[in-house]
Design a protein around this motif. Structure first.
Motif, PDB file in Angstrom:
ATOM      1  N   ASP A   1     -71.141  17.826 -84.062  1.00 23.32           N
ATOM      2  CA  ASP A   1     -70.528  18.436 -85.246  1.00 23.32           C
ATOM      3  C   ASP A   1     -70.079  19.865 -84.943  1.00 23.32           C
TER       4      ASP A   1
ATOM      5  N   THR B   1     -66.952  18.757 -87.308  1.00 24.72           N
ATOM      6  CA  THR B   1     -66.988  17.620 -88.239  1.00 24.72           C
ATOM      7  C   THR B   1     -67.973  17.834 -89.395  1.00 24.72           C
ATOM      8  N   LYS B   2     -68.479  19.028 -89.550  1.00 28.28           N
ATOM      9  CA  LYS B   2     -69.357  19.260 -90.701  1.00 28.28           C
ATOM     10  C   LYS B   2     -69.064  20.610 -91.319  1.00 28.28           C
TER      11      LYS B   2
ATOM     12  N   ASP C   1     -76.441  19.971 -84.831  1.00 27.44           N
ATOM     13  CA  ASP C   1     -75.803  18.791 -84.253  1.00 27.44           C
ATOM     14  C   ASP C   1     -74.684  19.259 -83.327  1.00 27.44           C
TER      15      ASP C   1
END
Ligand code: URA
Length: 210
Positions: A204, A209-210, A201
């Protein structure tokens, strides 16, 4: 290869993309490489910007120089991953105007619906460069370009980092007039809509964000 697609196969672009694909590459490195690649790809995507001659004077003599002509180009980021391309592009084209298109999937119709749309004026007179790192199904890019055409944009091109054949085909069907510039055309989309081999992603990975 479809004739609306250009793959930037420059060794520096390919080298940087390979590092970005690696699962172990940290967010800060990913973001920095995206910025660098966006500048290298900008050469290709801006190759046919309109130019004009103007009279200048060097310390030695008068001459005619080449400068950009017409309205400043518009960079349109498809949120959120498109923002990763903006800083590098703006380093090269500081006068560019910037727009943002936010789309999300309507869970009933499964069609992309806009939740944000703010773009520069006079799109009909500008070269419009849409930036979206991952061209997966192509539905959001095609929908964003529909909206831009409704606002008058005519001279549009799409710049992506990695594309899937499915996305390139969809764009070719919906917007055959829009050239696509990519760093890589990957193998396929998986059942979750990720590009394979891809890089995961993009949002991300660039925003951590992950
Ligand atoms: N969006 C991403 O960020 N990655 C993919 O592989 C597909 C869509």
């Amino acid at each position: 290869m479809p004739d609306h697609l250009t793959i930037v196969d420059h060794p520096l672009v390919q080298h940087k993309l390979t590092i970005m694909r690696e699962i172990a590459t940290p967010t800060a490195t990913f973001r920095q490489l995206l910025r660098e690649i966006s500048q290298l790809m900008a050469f290709e995507v801006t190759r046919d910007l309109p130019v004009t001659m103007r009279d200048i004077e060097t310390p030695l003599c008068k001459m005619q120089g080449i400068g950009l002509a017409g309205h400043d180009p518009a960079l349109i980021s498809i949120l959120r991953a498109g923002n990763g391309f903006l800083d590098g592009m703006l380093d090269l084209i500081p006068s560019a105007r910037v727009g943002f298109v936010g789309l999300e999937r309507d869970e009933e119709t499964l069609q992309p619906m806009q939740y944000y749309f703010k773009v520069p004026q006079h799109l009909d007179k500008r070269t419009v460069i849409v930036v979206d790192p991952m061209l997966a199904t192509g539905h959001s890019s095609a929908a964003a370009i529909d909206l831009l055409k409704r606002k008058g944009a005519r001279n549009i091109r799409l710049m992506c980092l990695v594309a899937a054949p499915e996305g390139v085909a969809h764009m070719g069907e919906k917007h055959p007039d829009v050239p696509i510039v990519v760093a890589a055309l990957d193998d396929h989309l998986n059942e979750k809509g990720y590009i394979v081999p891809g890089l995961g992603d993009a949002g991300d990975r660039m925003f951590g964000t992950k």
